[in-house]
Design an enzyme around this catalytic site. Structure first.
Site, short mmCIF file in Angstrom:
data_model
loop_
_atom_site.label_atom_id
_atom_site.label_comp_id
_atom_site.label_asym_id
_atom_site.label_seq_id
_atom_site.Cartn_x
_atom_site.Cartn_y
_atom_site.Cartn_z
N TYR A 116 0.83 -1.20 0.00
CA TYR A 116 0.00 0.00 0.00
C TYR A 116 0.87 1.26 0.00
CZ TYR A 116 -2.82 3.76 1.99
OH TYR A 116 -3.40 4.97 2.23
N PHE A 140 -1.45 10.55 8.67
CA PHE A 140 -1.25 9.54 9.69
C PHE A 140 -2.64 8.90 9.89
CE2 PHE A 140 3.25 9.71 10.89
CZ PHE A 140 3.63 10.53 9.85
N1 UFG Z 1 -5.78 -2.55 15.61
C1 UFG Z 1 -6.08 -3.53 16.57
N2 UFG Z 1 -7.24 -4.22 16.42
C2 UFG Z 1 -8.11 -4.02 15.39
C3 UFG Z 1 -7.80 -3.02 14.44
C4 UFG Z 1 -6.62 -2.31 14.58
O1 UFG Z 1 -5.32 -3.74 17.51
O2 UFG Z 1 -9.13 -4.72 15.33
C5 UFG Z 1 -4.54 -1.78 15.75
C6 UFG Z 1 -3.59 -1.94 14.56
O3 UFG Z 1 -2.78 -3.06 14.72
C7 UFG Z 1 -2.84 -0.61 14.60
C8 UFG Z 1 -3.84 0.38 15.18
O4 UFG Z 1 -4.85 -0.41 15.80
O5 UFG Z 1 -1.76 -0.72 15.47
C9 UFG Z 1 -4.49 1.25 14.13
O6 UFG Z 1 -4.95 0.39 13.09
P1 UFG Z 1 -5.91 0.90 11.92
O7 UFG Z 1 -6.27 -0.32 11.13
O8 UFG Z 1 -7.01 1.72 12.48
O9 UFG Z 1 -4.98 1.87 11.11
P2 UFG Z 1 -3.54 1.63 10.45
O10 UFG Z 1 -2.53 2.30 11.36
O11 UFG Z 1 -3.29 0.21 10.13
O12 UFG Z 1 -3.66 2.35 9.05
C10 UFG Z 1 -4.20 3.65 8.89
C11 UFG Z 1 -4.83 3.73 7.50
C12 UFG Z 1 -3.75 3.58 6.44
C13 UFG Z 1 -2.61 4.54 6.71
C14 UFG Z 1 -2.11 4.44 8.12
C15 UFG Z 1 -1.08 5.52 8.36
O13 UFG Z 1 -5.79 2.69 7.32
O14 UFG Z 1 -4.33 3.86 5.19
O15 UFG Z 1 -3.18 4.60 9.03
O16 UFG Z 1 -0.64 5.54 9.67
F1 UFG Z 1 -1.58 4.22 5.88
#
Ligand code: UFG
Length: 328
Positions: free
Chosen positions: A141, A169
């Site tokens: 991604y 972010f």
């Molecule tokens: N998480 C959990 N349980 C869940 C879902 C998420 O523990 O059920 C954790 C993830 O592991 C992560 C945090 O919560 O540590 C945030 O996860 P998100 O899925 O909400 O967001 P991401 O950090 O994976 O990704 C988001 C956007 C991306 C972007 C990124 C940039 O979806 O498009 O932020 O920081 F690239």
């Protein structure tokens, strides 16, 4: 200005489209509604239902509406999914972005704003992450967004196109009680936690509790979607002074456990949680330095408190437990 917003029926794109309409711009939304919702598109925007795989459709849209700027949100956006289905990102995300850029060049649209991501920095060499931190994407991604950023860089050199790449972010919060986040399936932490609060899920699974962070869970910089939208408006108005790249966050990190605790306090619900395996591709800590856009464009986030971010999302989820279903 006339602005084409791809993905303008989605969570961030629709919020930006609304702010543009409110500031007097003419907005054309192009969206295939695979993730977006027709009801999220502002009433005063023109709507084109179509896909960026269709170069002819893009050309016809640009010829008919003659936008002066393009904001490109339409994309697959999930780090975890991209680790399982890399070609959705390295092929489709890139190809659709390229289609749009080729059409932009052919139709003389010389202002372009790209929705980019903190995932560009992978596991960063230092925190907070400013624009000089080495780019080393953490997933297909992030890589797909970086390829599009670099393409814009070369179009600036060769075609005189001005661009802004805005590296978000963690976008969070709701733009209003009737406008918020609604993905299917939902994978993001805050909406899932709120679905547990609503009784739509039994529990939240914490993806990894053995990271090198204060409480062992991942730390993220949550930034309100209205503040992100404001940054787009500022960036658009600054493009005449040249291209630019900005990191967009609050500069403060919260762990997964802190998010769950805050949601318990804000909602008054228990929100059962359980530790699970880490999710591939997740870096331990992502916190932005947004000093550059604050200094250059005067960006000043107004909704940076986590309570406000989760509170606004809770209001949306509480009022619309089925998201945009049933909204006109
Ligand atoms: N998480 C959990 N349980 C869940 C879902 C998420 O523990 O059920 C954790 C993830 O592991 C992560 C945090 O919560 O540590 C945030 O996860 P998100 O899925 O909400 O967001 P991401 O950090 O994976 O990704 C988001 C956007 C991306 C972007 C990124 C940039 O979806 O498009 O932020 O920081 F690239």
């Amino acid at each position: 200005m006339r602005v084409l917003v791809t993905g303008g029926a989605g969570y961030i794109g629709s919020t930006v489209a609304r702010q543009l309409v409110e500031t007097g711009d003419d907005v054309i939304v192009l969206d295939n509604l695979s993730q977006g919702h027709r009801a999220a598109v502002p009433d005063d925007a023109a709507f084109v239902h179509g896909d960026l795989n269709d170069r002819g459709l893009i050309d016809r849209t640009l010829a008919e509406h003659r936008p002066e700027a393009i904001m490109h949100f339409a994309s697959h956006t999930l780090v975890g999914e991209s680790m399982e289905e890399p070609f959705l990102y390295l092929d489709e995300n890139v190809r659709c972005g390229m289609n749009l850029m080729k059409s932009a060049v052919e139709h003389d649209v010389d202002r372009f704003i790209l929705s980019s991501t903190a995932n560009l920095f992978g596991t960063p060499e230092r925190i907070p992450i400013d624009e000089d931190v080495t780019v080393d994407p953490g997933s297909p991604y992030g890589e797909s967004k970086f390829i599009l950023e670099r393409t814009l860089h070369w179009l600036d050199e060769t075609e005189d196109l001005s661009y802004a790449a805005l590296r978000y972010f963690n976008a969070a919060g709701a733009a209003g009680p009737n406008q918020g986040e609604d993905h299917a399936p939902e994978t993001h932490l805050i909406p899932i936690v709120l679905e547990v609060a609503l009784g739509q899920r039994d529990k939240i699974v914490i993806f990894g509790d053995d990271y090198d962070t204060p409480d062992g869970t991942c730390v993220r910089d949550y930034v309100h979607v209205l503040d992100l939208a404001q940054a787009h408006v500022l960036a658009l108005n600054a493009l005449d002074d040249g291209s630019r790249v900005y990191n967009l966050g609050n500069g403060k990190g919260y762990s997964v456990r802190e998010v769950i605790e805050t949601a318990r306090r804000v909602t008054g619900h228990e929100i059962p949680a359980e530790e699970g395996a880490p999710r591939p591709g997740d870096p331990p800590v992502l916190i932005a330095s947004s000093d550059k856009i604050r200094e250059e464009l005067g960006w000043a986030p107004e909704h940076s408190a986590l309570d406000d971010i989760i509170g606004s999302a809770w209001e949306w989820h509480r009022r619309h437990p089925n998201g945009y279903d049933g909204l006109q």
